[in-house]
Design an enzyme around this catalytic site. Sequence first.
Site, PDB file in Angstrom:
ATOM      1  CD  GLU A 121      -8.985  -2.565  -0.622  1.00 15.68           C
ATOM      2  OE1 GLU A 121      -9.354  -3.159   0.631  1.00 15.68           O
ATOM      3  OE2 GLU A 121      -8.584  -3.537  -1.434  1.00 15.68           O
ATOM      4  CG  ASP A 132      -1.776  -1.652   1.552  1.00 12.71           C
ATOM      5  OD1 ASP A 132      -1.784  -1.635   0.827  1.00 12.71           O
ATOM      6  OD2 ASP A 132      -2.046  -2.022   2.559  1.00 12.71           O
TER       7      ASP A 132
HETATM    8  O1  FUB Z   1      -3.609  -3.827   3.953  1.00 10.45           O
HETATM    9  C1  FUB Z   1      -4.735  -3.936   4.070  1.00 10.45           C
HETATM   10  C2  FUB Z   1      -5.928  -3.201   2.348  1.00 10.45           C
HETATM   11  O2  FUB Z   1      -4.808  -4.134   1.990  1.00 10.45           O
HETATM   12  C3  FUB Z   1      -5.553  -1.950   2.503  1.00 10.45           C
HETATM   13  O3  FUB Z   1      -6.035  -1.153   3.471  1.00 10.45           O
HETATM   14  C4  FUB Z   1      -6.140  -1.906   1.125  1.00 10.45           C
HETATM   15  O4  FUB Z   1      -6.187  -1.422   0.852  1.00 10.45           O
HETATM   16  C5  FUB Z   1      -5.645  -3.323   1.288  1.00 10.45           C
HETATM   17  O5  FUB Z   1      -4.311  -3.259   0.232  1.00 10.45           O
END
Ligand code: FUB
Length: 338
Positions: free
Chosen positions: A238, A31
Amino acid sequence: MPEDSIEHIDFEELNKKAISQPLVTHLYTADPSAHVFEGKIYIYPSHDVEAGIPFDDLGSHFAMEDYHVFSMETPESAVVDHGLALHVNDVPWAEKQMWAPDAASKDGKYYLYFPAKKADGIFQIGVAVSDSPAGPFTPEAEPIQNSYSIDPAVFVDDDGAAYLYFGGLWGGQLQSYRNNTFDAAHQEPVGDEPALGPRIARLTQDMLSFAEEVREIVLTDENGKVLTAGDNDRRFFEASWVHKYQGKYYLSYSTGDTHYICYAIGESPYGPFTYAGRILEPVVGWTSHHSICEFNGQWYLFYHDSSLSRGVTHLRSIKVTPLLHDEKGHIQTIHPYR
Ligand code: FUB
């Protein structure tokens, strides 16, 4: 990339074909939120760990506890690990799952925005402050009031106004919110129902609170029709990120269960944003999450995959590759393995 296809991957071959190699190999990182601060590239990633928690659709196996900040003089140079920047044990309101963070700078101070689960199991977003882009960061005692869900991303506009984008489905809990109110009975919309959009709120001058009510961002197709929940190849899941290119606002995001990084273009930080295409094809691992950063006139995509861990979806590694806007402002789709 779906989990069941990973067992068929020849990782030696895949790594030869990969367009870039992990930036960090002594830790698992994911991320990556990249910014240019003080003339250098600073990267604010998640710090992936193996906590032995069984896999589920809520992402309980993503059990991260802390953040490290990394810097690079240029996108080609060595990466410096600045060590522990913030640990969940030092955040009074947070219990676990320090997921994807981002950072911003204002008036010589640096602000780290991060999601975490409280003891009641609900995600909120917190902020921590430092005098250095490398941290360590001192957290505020409470999460940002009226924040919820995950994946904060800050965009600072040319006029100095700062906006926090956030939200993520499934484990990120966004499906449980309507009109900024949590109700566990709410489900993700389906089929032709409008998809849920990422959320936005302008930040106060001190960067510590929301200056306004949280709004939902509308994403449409090229005909102005709101993207539907069943449009899994294009709908928001997301990992919001916003960059500005030639006066337009580019909102990029992950489609989650179809594993793309897509983008949409708007005339205002609030949108609406019109779907414009794919930035990144699926990587090894379930999640895809990125940032877009300009350095010395060249744009870069920071992203992650699970190639270093040979496909373990919660043990990821950050990478970087050039990103091109064509003469019409469209982003050229990146294929992570040639
Ligand atoms: O790293 C945890 C979660 O996985 C993140 O918050 C999301 O965007 C995904 O990458």
